[in-house]
Write an enzyme that holds these catalytic residues in place. Structure first.
Site, PDB file in Angstrom:
ATOM      1  N   GLY A  40       0.838  -1.191   0.000  1.00 51.52           N
ATOM      2  CA  GLY A  40       0.000   0.000   0.000  1.00 51.52           C
ATOM      3  C   GLY A  40       0.876   1.245   0.000  1.00 51.52           C
ATOM      4  O   GLY A  40       2.028   1.187   0.431  1.00 51.52           O
ATOM      5  N   GLN A  91       3.005   9.851   1.201  1.00 51.28           N
ATOM      6  CA  GLN A  91       4.322   9.191   1.153  1.00 51.28           C
ATOM      7  C   GLN A  91       5.116   9.550  -0.100  1.00 51.28           C
ATOM      8  O   GLN A  91       6.305   9.226  -0.191  1.00 51.28           O
ATOM      9  CB  GLN A  91       4.154   7.668   1.245  1.00 51.28           C
ATOM     10  CG  GLN A  91       3.631   7.228   2.603  1.00 51.28           C
ATOM     11  CD  GLN A  91       3.428   5.732   2.660  1.00 51.28           C
ATOM     12  OE1 GLN A  91       2.430   5.224   2.176  1.00 51.28           O
ATOM     13  NE2 GLN A  91       4.391   5.014   3.227  1.00 51.28           N
ATOM     14  N   CYS A 125       6.010  -0.271   7.075  1.00 46.00           N
ATOM     15  CA  CYS A 125       5.603   0.913   6.324  1.00 46.00           C
ATOM     16  C   CYS A 125       6.783   1.367   5.471  1.00 46.00           C
ATOM     17  O   CYS A 125       7.914   1.395   5.955  1.00 46.00           O
ATOM     18  CB  CYS A 125       5.210   2.016   7.304  1.00 46.00           C
ATOM     19  SG  CYS A 125       4.713   3.561   6.498  1.00 46.00           S
ATOM     20  N   LEU A 126       6.532   1.696   4.218  1.00 47.22           N
ATOM     21  CA  LEU A 126       7.620   2.110   3.325  1.00 47.22           C
ATOM     22  C   LEU A 126       8.299   3.396   3.800  1.00 47.22           C
ATOM     23  O   LEU A 126       9.419   3.679   3.382  1.00 47.22           O
ATOM     24  CB  LEU A 126       7.090   2.283   1.896  1.00 47.22           C
ATOM     25  CG  LEU A 126       6.626   0.997   1.203  1.00 47.22           C
ATOM     26  CD1 LEU A 126       6.023   1.308  -0.166  1.00 47.22           C
ATOM     27  CD2 LEU A 126       7.766  -0.005   1.064  1.00 47.22           C
ATOM     28  N   HIS A 182      -4.317   0.951   7.573  1.00 44.47           N
ATOM     29  CA  HIS A 182      -3.000   1.604   7.596  1.00 44.47           C
ATOM     30  C   HIS A 182      -2.981   2.778   6.612  1.00 44.47           C
ATOM     31  O   HIS A 182      -2.516   3.873   6.943  1.00 44.47           O
ATOM     32  CB  HIS A 182      -1.936   0.552   7.258  1.00 44.47           C
ATOM     33  CG  HIS A 182      -0.522   1.048   7.227  1.00 44.47           C
ATOM     34  ND1 HIS A 182       0.442   0.628   8.134  1.00 44.47           N
ATOM     35  CD2 HIS A 182       0.109   1.932   6.406  1.00 44.47           C
ATOM     36  CE1 HIS A 182       1.592   1.238   7.859  1.00 44.47           C
ATOM     37  NE2 HIS A 182       1.422   2.025   6.807  1.00 44.47           N
ATOM     38  N   GLU A 183      -3.500   2.551   5.407  1.00 43.38           N
ATOM     39  CA  GLU A 183      -3.481   3.604   4.369  1.00 43.38           C
ATOM     40  C   GLU A 183      -4.457   4.740   4.713  1.00 43.38           C
ATOM     41  O   GLU A 183      -4.132   5.912   4.528  1.00 43.38           O
ATOM     42  CB  GLU A 183      -3.797   3.017   2.995  1.00 43.38           C
ATOM     43  CG  GLU A 183      -2.794   1.976   2.496  1.00 43.38           C
ATOM     44  CD  GLU A 183      -1.346   2.390   2.669  1.00 43.38           C
ATOM     45  OE1 GLU A 183      -1.017   3.570   2.444  1.00 43.38           O
ATOM     46  OE2 GLU A 183      -0.528   1.532   3.050  1.00 43.38           O
ATOM     47  N   HIS A 238      -2.793   7.009   7.021  1.00 42.20           N
ATOM     48  CA  HIS A 238      -1.846   7.904   6.336  1.00 42.20           C
ATOM     49  C   HIS A 238      -2.561   9.138   5.784  1.00 42.20           C
ATOM     50  O   HIS A 238      -2.046  10.253   5.853  1.00 42.20           O
ATOM     51  CB  HIS A 238      -1.197   7.193   5.140  1.00 42.20           C
ATOM     52  CG  HIS A 238       0.083   6.475   5.447  1.00 42.20           C
ATOM     53  ND1 HIS A 238       1.189   7.102   5.974  1.00 42.20           N
ATOM     54  CD2 HIS A 238       0.437   5.182   5.263  1.00 42.20           C
ATOM     55  CE1 HIS A 238       2.168   6.209   6.110  1.00 42.20           C
ATOM     56  NE2 HIS A 238       1.740   5.043   5.692  1.00 42.20           N
TER      57      HIS A 238
HETATM   58 ZN    ZN Z   1       2.663   3.244   5.699  1.00 41.18          ZN
END
Ligand code: ZN
Length: 186
Positions: free
Chosen positions: A45, A50, A107-108, A149-150, A153
């Site tokens: 995701g 991000q 998480c990226l 999670h997204e 964000h």
């Molecule tokens: Zn993340």
């Protein structure tokens, strides 16, 4: 085009995304770049924050994950989750089941950091698509976790905010270091 992924410490990650009112060429091209960036990074995701945009736009793809199952009901029909991927979701609204489950999350924007996070076992989501349609879905398993999670964000909330205090304390020095590195590179 692959975009640089913003790391923890970058203030954009704390920005609440603006609604996407109109899908134009800019949004379509951003969504395509986000998909490419997510796939290239082997992520499941990615949120607009991000890659530097405070917008209610996220992309999701859990089709490559084999050891963590998901279920999906799309517009009232049970659907193979992998077949519905990737998803580009605009202005998502999420309702959470009361029951929660703990699971591993990364998480990226936090390289090499994973933690056990409590999330609702399932979610109901309504969002718009790039084609201007409204989708309604119910998800459980990994997909439910990724959507939560997204959606976080998009509201400037990060998974470290949902770590237990014990986990947060154990990662504290590492988080501080990452934050410092990010700020130095800006
Ligand atoms: Zn993340």
């Amino acid at each position: 085009m692959r975009l640089p992924i913003r790391k923890y410490g970058d203030p954009i990650l704390r920005a609440k995304g603006k609604r996407v009112e109109k899908v134009d060429e800019r949004i379509r091209s951003l969504a395509a770049d986000m998909l490419e960036t997510m796939h290239d990074a082997n992520g499941v995701g990615l949120a607009a924050q991000q890659v530097g945009h405070a917008l209610q736009l996220t992309v999701v793809d859990i089709s490559q994950v084999e050891d963590r199952p998901s279920t999906l009901t799309l517009d009232g029909e049970e659907t193979d989750p992998a077949g519905a991927m990737p998803m580009v979701l605009l202005n998502p609204k999420l309702s959470l089941a009361d029951e929660t489950v703990s699971g591993s999350e990364g998480c990226l924007s936090f390289p090499d950091l994973t933690a056990e996070i409590d999330r609702a076992v399932s979610v109901t989501l309504e969002a718009e698509t790039l084609e201007g349609k409204t989708v309604r879905l119910e998800a459980a398993g990994l997909l439910s976790r990724v959507l939560q999670h997204e959606a976080d964000h998009l509201n400037g909330i990060l998974f470290i905010d949902r770590m237990s205090s014990v986990a947060k304390a154990s990662h504290a020095s590492r988080l501080k270091r990452l934050q410092k590195e990010t700020v130095q590179q800006m």
